[in-house]
Design a protein around this motif. Structure first.
Motif, PDB file in Angstrom:
ATOM      1  N   GLY A  93       0.837  -1.198   0.000  1.00 15.44           N
ATOM      2  CA  GLY A  93       0.000   0.000   0.000  1.00 15.44           C
ATOM      3  C   GLY A  93       0.868   1.243   0.000  1.00 15.44           C
ATOM      4  N   GLU A  94       0.262   2.355  -0.324  1.00 18.89           N
ATOM      5  CA  GLU A  94       0.986   3.626  -0.355  1.00 18.89           C
ATOM      6  C   GLU A  94       1.106   4.208   1.041  1.00 18.89           C
ATOM      7  N   SER A  95       2.222   4.827   1.317  1.00 17.58           N
ATOM      8  CA  SER A  95       2.428   5.617   2.522  1.00 17.58           C
ATOM      9  C   SER A  95       2.774   7.022   2.047  1.00 17.58           C
ATOM     10  N   ILE A  96       1.947   7.987   2.412  1.00 13.98           N
ATOM     11  CA  ILE A  96       2.098   9.345   1.893  1.00 13.98           C
ATOM     12  C   ILE A  96       2.283  10.322   3.042  1.00 13.98           C
ATOM     13  N   LYS A  97       3.255  11.195   2.907  1.00 17.91           N
ATOM     14  CA  LYS A  97       3.459  12.298   3.844  1.00 17.91           C
ATOM     15  C   LYS A  97       3.328  13.573   3.038  1.00 17.91           C
ATOM     16  N   GLY A  98       2.629  14.538   3.604  1.00 17.98           N
ATOM     17  CA  GLY A  98       2.458  15.776   2.860  1.00 17.98           C
ATOM     18  C   GLY A  98       2.046  16.922   3.737  1.00 17.98           C
ATOM     19  N   GLN A  99       1.889  18.048   3.084  1.00 15.21           N
ATOM     20  CA  GLN A  99       1.414  19.249   3.762  1.00 15.21           C
ATOM     21  C   GLN A  99       0.776  20.162   2.723  1.00 15.21           C
ATOM     22  N   ASP A 157      -1.618   6.420   5.460  1.00 19.07           N
ATOM     23  CA  ASP A 157      -1.063   5.084   5.265  1.00 19.07           C
ATOM     24  C   ASP A 157      -2.083   4.045   5.701  1.00 19.07           C
ATOM     25  N   GLU A 158      -1.614   2.845   6.063  1.00 18.80           N
ATOM     26  CA  GLU A 158      -2.547   1.788   6.461  1.00 18.80           C
ATOM     27  C   GLU A 158      -3.333   2.138   7.713  1.00 18.80           C
TER      28      GLU A 158
END
Length: 126
Positions: A62-68, A86-87
């Motif tokens: 699965g995708e793990s995304i960090k952002g702002q 994420d999960e």
């Protein structure tokens, strides 16, 4: 003449309000699931996010995304949110976001009492 000037002024104001063309727009997607995206608009809105493909469980990815992202609201203040997705779901953080109230002292004491005095089985009563 006044009518033409008024029409030109109206078109200029309308165009100025709708002109949110990006001043920065970059993105990169790699073959292994990594990606990076960033944009900034003329109105001050910004967004940046990075993601990776990760193994959540055995052979399940699965995708793990960090952002702002941030934007200037109608009240003139800039609001910023950073997040992880994420999960475990979408987990936003921001000064303007509501937070849960503190746990009352009576609830903390009750939970501690329950922990210290586990329920006895029915056999122990006889």
């Amino acid at each position: 003449m006044k009518l033409i000037l008024l029409c030109v002024l109206f078109v200029a104001v309308t165009y100025a309000e709708e002109n949110n063309d990006p001043i920065v727009n970059e993105s990169n997607v790699e073959y292994n699931g990594k990606f990076h995206s960033h944009y900034e608009l003329r109105d001050g809105s910004k967004s940046t996010q990075e993601g990776v493909l990760k193994e959540v469980h055995s052979n399940v990815f699965g995708e793990s995304i960090k952002g702002q992202y941030s934007f200037v609201a109608d009240d003139g203040q800039e609001y910023a949110v950073s997040y992880i997705a994420d999960e475990n779901g979408f987990q936003p953080v921001g000064k303007h976001l509501p937070t849960p109230p503190p746990v009352p002292e009576s609830v903390i004491k009750a939970l501690q009492y329950i922990k210290d005095h586990p329920k006895k089985s029915t056999e122990e009563y006889h």
